[in-house]
Design an enzyme around this catalytic site. Structure first.
Site, PDB file in Angstrom:
ATOM      1  N   ASP A 118       4.279  14.669   8.231  1.00  0.00           N
ATOM      2  CA  ASP A 118       4.188  14.193   6.852  1.00  0.00           C
ATOM      3  C   ASP A 118       3.333  15.108   5.982  1.00  0.00           C
ATOM      4  O   ASP A 118       2.686  16.038   6.463  1.00  0.00           O
ATOM      5  CB  ASP A 118       3.624  12.767   6.811  1.00  0.00           C
ATOM      6  CG  ASP A 118       2.493  12.547   7.797  1.00  0.00           C
ATOM      7  OD1 ASP A 118       1.695  13.484   8.017  1.00  0.00           O
ATOM      8  OD2 ASP A 118       2.399  11.440   8.371  1.00  0.00           O
ATOM      9  N   ASN A 177      -2.772  -0.678  10.525  1.00  0.00           N
ATOM     10  CA  ASN A 177      -1.695  -1.646  10.305  1.00  0.00           C
ATOM     11  C   ASN A 177      -0.472  -1.371  11.182  1.00  0.00           C
ATOM     12  O   ASN A 177       0.584  -1.964  10.994  1.00  0.00           O
ATOM     13  CB  ASN A 177      -1.293  -1.677   8.826  1.00  0.00           C
ATOM     14  CG  ASN A 177      -0.730  -0.347   8.325  1.00  0.00           C
ATOM     15  OD1 ASN A 177      -0.578   0.605   9.100  1.00  0.00           O
ATOM     16  ND2 ASN A 177      -0.427  -0.267   7.044  1.00  0.00           N
ATOM     17  N   HIS A 192       1.111   1.576  11.490  1.00  0.00           N
ATOM     18  CA  HIS A 192       2.054   2.598  11.033  1.00  0.00           C
ATOM     19  C   HIS A 192       1.999   3.844  11.916  1.00  0.00           C
ATOM     20  O   HIS A 192       0.977   4.148  12.521  1.00  0.00           O
ATOM     21  CB  HIS A 192       1.848   2.937   9.548  1.00  0.00           C
ATOM     22  CG  HIS A 192       0.662   3.801   9.235  1.00  0.00           C
ATOM     23  ND1 HIS A 192      -0.218   3.515   8.215  1.00  0.00           N
ATOM     24  CD2 HIS A 192       0.205   4.968   9.765  1.00  0.00           C
ATOM     25  CE1 HIS A 192      -1.139   4.459   8.142  1.00  0.00           C
ATOM     26  NE2 HIS A 192      -0.905   5.350   9.077  1.00  0.00           N
ATOM     27  N   GLU A 238       5.198   2.583   6.936  1.00  0.00           N
ATOM     28  CA  GLU A 238       4.374   1.396   6.766  1.00  0.00           C
ATOM     29  C   GLU A 238       5.106   0.136   7.253  1.00  0.00           C
ATOM     30  O   GLU A 238       6.321   0.167   7.506  1.00  0.00           O
ATOM     31  CB  GLU A 238       3.998   1.248   5.286  1.00  0.00           C
ATOM     32  CG  GLU A 238       3.222   2.438   4.706  1.00  0.00           C
ATOM     33  CD  GLU A 238       1.755   2.466   5.129  1.00  0.00           C
ATOM     34  OE1 GLU A 238       1.385   1.766   6.094  1.00  0.00           O
ATOM     35  OE2 GLU A 238       0.971   3.191   4.497  1.00  0.00           O
TER      36      GLU A 238
END
Length: 242
Positions: A67, A137, A139, A144
């Site tokens: 990313d 979380n 990810h 996400e």
């Protein structure tokens, strides 16, 4: 999927570095999927030491990063281009620039850039090893909660928790990019082998959910149950609740 507690971050980082080194040593034309963030700093430091000790030829190795932040140029100090050169490519300057691949975060046409990068991974891949971190979380990459299993490389909106987690790298939270270009879940799953690292108490909840064996769209890392060759290395603090 194997979840293995290696006790501490140092051991897990070195073991991962060795696996990357061994892959390149065994196959000089290896394809590596790389990740960024604090979790990976020691991995790359150990990898550089191993490559230096063995004078490893990496001239035909290709790398593909997961990313990049939208809006940041390659020379921005908080871009992942800058990170990768700082922790790996400048410290072992034998990788060929044309074999180092990251999304272009400040591309004028983001749709064209995400399509280009997805096709690049398809044409040149798959990665022999993809390394991953995991967000609090759940990810992976910047996929996400709620991300579709068949997602490909695209622009994603970062959640507030991810923005807050990344704010420690920026002078002000307002400076943290709100979007990123990220490989999709299906892109990540195309790798031949996946190694995920998680360290610290803050990652325990995500790893406990990952260890449940239940796929959950709200915990994107659980998509890894669809992959036949996944290893998860944790320290004591991140080890899942029994």
């Amino acid at each position: 999927m194997k979840i293995i507690n290696l006790g501490d971050k140092e051991k897990a980082s070195f073991y991962t570095a060795y696996e990357l080194f061994n892959q390149m040593n065994e196959n000089p034309e290896s394809k590596l999927g790389l990740a960024t963030g604090g979790t990976m700093v020691d991995v790359y430091s150990d990898l550089v030491k191993l490559m230096e000790l063995n004078d490893l030829d990496v001239s035909n190795v290709e790398t593909f990063n997961l990313d990049e932040y939208v809006g940041l140029s390659a020379d921005h100090p908080e871009s992942y281009h800058h990170y990768m050169h700082e922790v790996l490519f400048d410290r072992y300057p034998h990788f060929k620039e044309e074999n180092v691949h990251l999304p272009i975060g400040d591309a004028k046409d983001l749709d064209a850039e995400t399509a280009r990068y997805e096709q690049l991974v398809k044409d040149k891949g798959p990665a022999d090893i993809q390394i991953l971190g995991i967000g609090e979380n759940g990810h992976i990459g910047f996929n996400e909660p709620g991300t579709e299993k068949d997602s490909i490389t695209r622009v994603v909106d970062l959640t507030e928790s991810t923005i807050q987690a990344n704010s420690r790298y920026f002078d002000n939270e307002e400076d943290v990019p709100k979007q990123a270009i990220s490989m999709g879940l299906s892109t990540i799953l195309s790798a031949k082998r996946i190694i995920l690292l998680a360290f610290g108490e803050k990652k325990k909840d995500a790893i406990t959910k990952l260890a449940s064996g239940i796929q959950d769209k709200d915990v994107p890392a659980t998509v890894l149950y669809d992959h036949p060759n996944v290893e998860v290395y944790v320290d004591n603090a991140a080890a899942p609740e029994q």
